[in-house]
Motif scaffolding. Structure first.
Motif, short mmCIF file in Angstrom:
data_model
loop_
_atom_site.label_atom_id
_atom_site.label_comp_id
_atom_site.label_asym_id
_atom_site.label_seq_id
_atom_site.Cartn_x
_atom_site.Cartn_y
_atom_site.Cartn_z
N ASP A 228 -12.87 11.53 -0.67
CA ASP A 228 -11.67 10.68 -0.76
C ASP A 228 -11.46 9.90 0.53
O ASP A 228 -11.65 10.43 1.63
N LYS A 318 0.17 11.62 -4.97
CA LYS A 318 -0.70 10.53 -5.41
C LYS A 318 -2.16 10.78 -5.05
O LYS A 318 -3.05 10.67 -5.92
N ASN A 321 -3.59 13.68 -7.27
CA ASN A 321 -3.92 13.27 -8.64
C ASN A 321 -5.20 12.43 -8.67
O ASN A 321 -5.99 12.53 -9.62
N ARG A 322 -5.38 11.62 -7.63
CA ARG A 322 -6.60 10.82 -7.56
C ARG A 322 -7.84 11.72 -7.41
O ARG A 322 -8.87 11.48 -8.02
N LYS A 325 -8.66 13.47 -10.70
CA LYS A 325 -9.34 12.56 -11.61
C LYS A 325 -10.80 12.39 -11.22
O LYS A 325 -11.70 12.40 -12.07
#
Length: 417
Positions: A228, A318, A321-322, A325
């Motif tokens: 990320d 946020k 959740n990213r 996914k």
């Protein structure tokens, strides 16, 4: 035919009134209500229609503005005019009464920050920091500019439901509890007459929805964390998984609370949910993660926000959740990382009392919820193995006996399960 200057006000007749003539000497035409003496309507040359109340007090003529039509209709205007008439009969100027009324009815923001927050800080309320956080991040944005008296039960219900949809029923209930506490004080301090939260029902909090990640899910999530772009958020979330602390405890972690040489994190009572000091022993992996943080020596916060080193990170949902996914995982909550840590400890044989103290649970009853999750997972694993063994036995029976048939491939058996 021109409308009479005095007539029985109705919404239909007032709506039909034309603007004052452009050539008229007066800026507005004045009409009187035949039902309530003193109630007037002024219609300007631009067509604006305003209710006013004219009165005589101590020999002096005066008037008080009621409101503009159609925002204020005839029924509301008459009610206001009758109230003002009663004030005049008691020797009060309606304008003075309204000014005093406005002075003692603050906005939600003014009441919260000027009265309620100082009160809970002075009283030493244990959840004061959480309450202030809810106000700053959610409640002021929703209700801040509204007068306290303009907030009704329907407003509270809509907000309560919105928080449930964006977070959880439990979180929504905590917000409702805070609103109710604020309005109880507002009633006691004579800012409002009633609490609009009264009668709003709490949502059912279903603890059965809690879950923890499997080892396979953890591996996928960690890979997503490592990939990320938000390195600070990824590190904070990985820390939640590694130590089982609460979201706010990690998000607001200061370097001064850490002793990396001894591998200890000391949470003072002001920083914990239950107000009790807690000591967390840091694993080698966690020490390594913390030592790698670029904020060391730059900010007092281990995980500073994107706006600069002066404030801690304030939004982990946020990026979480990213990452979920990216990992291809089903919906989960940040708090499930805490569940996962606790469940893994219990599944590894760590005593429940040790887990309780490590995670700062208020009682063993709280810790026992994780035991239930572990039991459920173990039962599922046990049943899966039973299916494998059962199918293997069926294959062997068809082959003429034996525990495992000579032609049975263990990989095929596992796939069949």
């Amino acid at each position: 035919m021109a409308e009479s200057k005095t007539f029985d006000f109705t919404n239909r007749r007032i709506k039909a009134l034309p603007p004052q003539l452009p050539t008229a000497a007066a800026n507005a035409a004045a009409y009187s209500d035949s039902a309530v003496s003193g109630l007037k309507l002024e219609v300007t040359k631009t067509g604006r229609k305003t209710f006013i109340f004219r009165f005589v007090l101590d020999g002096q003529r005066g008037y008080a503005r009621i409101g503009e039509f159609p925002a204020i209709d005839v029924a509301e205007a008459r009610k206001a005019a009758l109230e003002m008439k009663g004030q005049v009969e008691r020797g009060l100027n309606p304008n003075d009464v309204r000014d005093r009324g406005h002075a003692v009815i603050p906005t939600f923001r003014d009441f919260a920050m000027d009265e309620f927050v100082p009160y809970i800080l002075e009283m030493g309320k244990r959840t004061a920091k959480d309450d202030i956080s809810k106000l700053n991040h959610h409640l002021l944005a929703r209700f801040g500019d509204k007068k306290l008296t303009a907030i009704g039960r329907r407003d509270i219900e809509l907000y309560h439901a919105a928080v449930r949809d964006s977070h959880t029923p439990a979180t929504a209930n905590r917000h409702l509890a805070l609103l109710s506490a604020m309005f109880r004080r507002a009633v006691e301090w004579e800012r409002v007459e009633k609490n609009p939260c009264t009668g709003v029902k709490m949502f059912r909090e279903n603890n059965a929805s809690e879950r923890f990640l499997t080892e396979t899910e953890i591996a996928k999530l960690v890979q997503a964390m490592d990939a990320d772009p938000n390195r600070t958020a990824a590190a904070a979330l990985k820390m939640l998984l590694l130590c089982g602390a609460r979201r706010n405890e990690v998000a607001k972690l200061k370097w001064s609370a850490l002793d990396l040489e001894r591998g200890v994190w000391l949470l003072h009572g002001d920083d914990t949910k239950n107000g009790k000091t807690r000591r967390i022993v840091l694993s080698g992996a966690l020490i390594e993660l913390l030592q790698a943080q670029p904020s060391r020596g730059v900010s007092e916060w281990v995980f500073p926000g994107r706006d600069g080193p002066e404030k801690p990170i304030d939004n982990l949902t946020k990026p979480f959740n990213r990452m979920l996914k990216a990992a291809g995982l089903e919906k989960a909550r940040i708090h499930d990382l805490r569940h996962t840590h606790a469940s893994m400890l219990l599944a590894s044989g760590v005593d429940a009392v040790v887990v309780k103290n490590a995670l700062g649970h208020s009682s063993l009853n709280v810790t026992s919820r994780y035991l239930h999750l572990v039991d459920t997972s173990l039962k599922s694993a046990s049943e899966a193995m039973a299916r494998v063994v059962g199918r293997a036995a069926g294959m062997d029976a068809g082959a003429g006996g034996g525990v495992v048939g000579a032609s049975a491939d263990p990989l095929d058996v596992a796939k069949a399960a």
